[in-house]
Design an enzyme around this catalytic site. Sequence first.
Site: not given
Length: 564
Positions: A191, A418, A442, A489
Amino acid sequence: MSGTSTRPALMRGIGIGRGTAVGPVLRMPDPVPDPSDRPSTLAPAEEQARATEALAATAAQLRERGEAAGGTAAEVLDALAMMAEDPALAADVQHRTEDGATAEHAIHAAMTTFRELLAGMGGYLGERAGDLDDVARRAIARLQGLPAPGIPESATPFVLVARDLAPADTATLDLERVLALVTTDGGPTSHTAILAREKGITAIVGATDAADLIDGDLVLVDAENGTVERDPAQERIDLARQRTATLQAIRAASSGPGRLADGRAVPLLANIGSPESAREAVARGAEGVGLFRTEVLFLGAEKAPSVDEQAATYRDVFAQFPGQKVVVRVLDAGADKPLAFLTDQGEENPALGRRGLRALAAHEEVLRDQLTALATAAAASQAHVQVMAPMVSTAGEARYFRDLAHELGIAVAGVMVEVPSCAIMADHVAANADFMSIGTNDLTQYVFAADRLLGTVSAFQDPWHPAVLRLIEQVGRAGAEHDVPVGICGEAAADPRLALVLVGLGATSLSMSSTSIADVRAELALRTVEEAKELAALALAADSAGTARAAVADRIASWPPPVL
């Protein structure tokens, strides 16, 4: 204050953005101490009332901070508030107060139990375990009449050094005072990193040796190179400031659509997760959306929202991008984002289990409803809506998703690359998809079998590694052969130099946090397609992420400086 000679002069971590900052260190204060387990002298009902009030007030305070911060911060802090209001937590606290615990200890013990549960799950939920500590400390501070934990006060600007920052603190940083942020823990998708990137804060996370820094140390924080230099020479400070001025001038001179110096268009799109972040992307010049995460509509729900409920949110987002592309990722549940109505319970390794398209295919009614809602919203919009499926592993899965999307009224349907098998078989996948979009976060995780949210293996989470770049090259080549667009992305696209490499590998568009668009646009405008391919070849030939990054930096340094 120079400190002792045994402390390291150069510390390394993971840089967020490409900014530099120079200033004195100010460390986060120690957290509120854990409460004692001595029995309460009050009646259980009184302690329960104290605990209920403290948790409710904490939730309200977190939401208030979130509303003030807006964007992703609002989403993060609302999730924290939901933790404070969790009925299971309230029941655990009540049980403990009935057994004679104080409100302080009941909250602390209940949160510790929840924390251990989340930590054991790993992935996204494991990363969120530390957030529970912040919720507990805030509630306990209120019970004890102490100020809520937070950023230290200072009359002059400083570099904030902490073990890690709670989302509530990162979201409300005073950017007039905090020059840069350095944490000893955390990875590139914590975060702290996410919010620092969104707010454009110069930051370095996972700099373990920064634990030795003390208040007053003068440091040079270089996010682009991922370093913190203690007691830098004046020459180094002057060089950093000159580089910052050059970057600002390049940003100011760059505007409009993304394109290379020879005119090749490279659309610069935004990664978003809500109508609020969509509006922020528009304000920062995004040319559309390359990744619209839809999980926020589903997480925490007992059942999937209705078609009408979903369509209302989608229309709000699509309205921000008339005439522009909006790529929507259908629900990516499972692994770190379990949903009771969709994903399997009790998987030993959910990151390798039934997640993404695998989970949706097993509950096709959920996928059909979402695609129907997207088609309904798209029909009433001027945006060019496309959809893509997460966690696609085979050409058969790509074909299944494309055919279903077309059946339900969506003209353009692609896949996220991914999973390594999808990249390796990209030539067959491209024949069964309208476009491909590479999720570098990922993909890197699966290439190295290293949880992207686990700090102890964060060094592996580096998309500069040639093992990752070679797979991206395969996808780029397959896209070119089949005339299928290839987007990026993952957050790799937010690194300006890596963005050049990705274009050289065949990427036709780049999507990122909207705060990164200006830097990437400016970097692309300096180089041609051939130069991007040259940088890509250098990175592919390297034997590690570090040598790839260094080879590209050295080649760029050897070219004539840009004319501003």
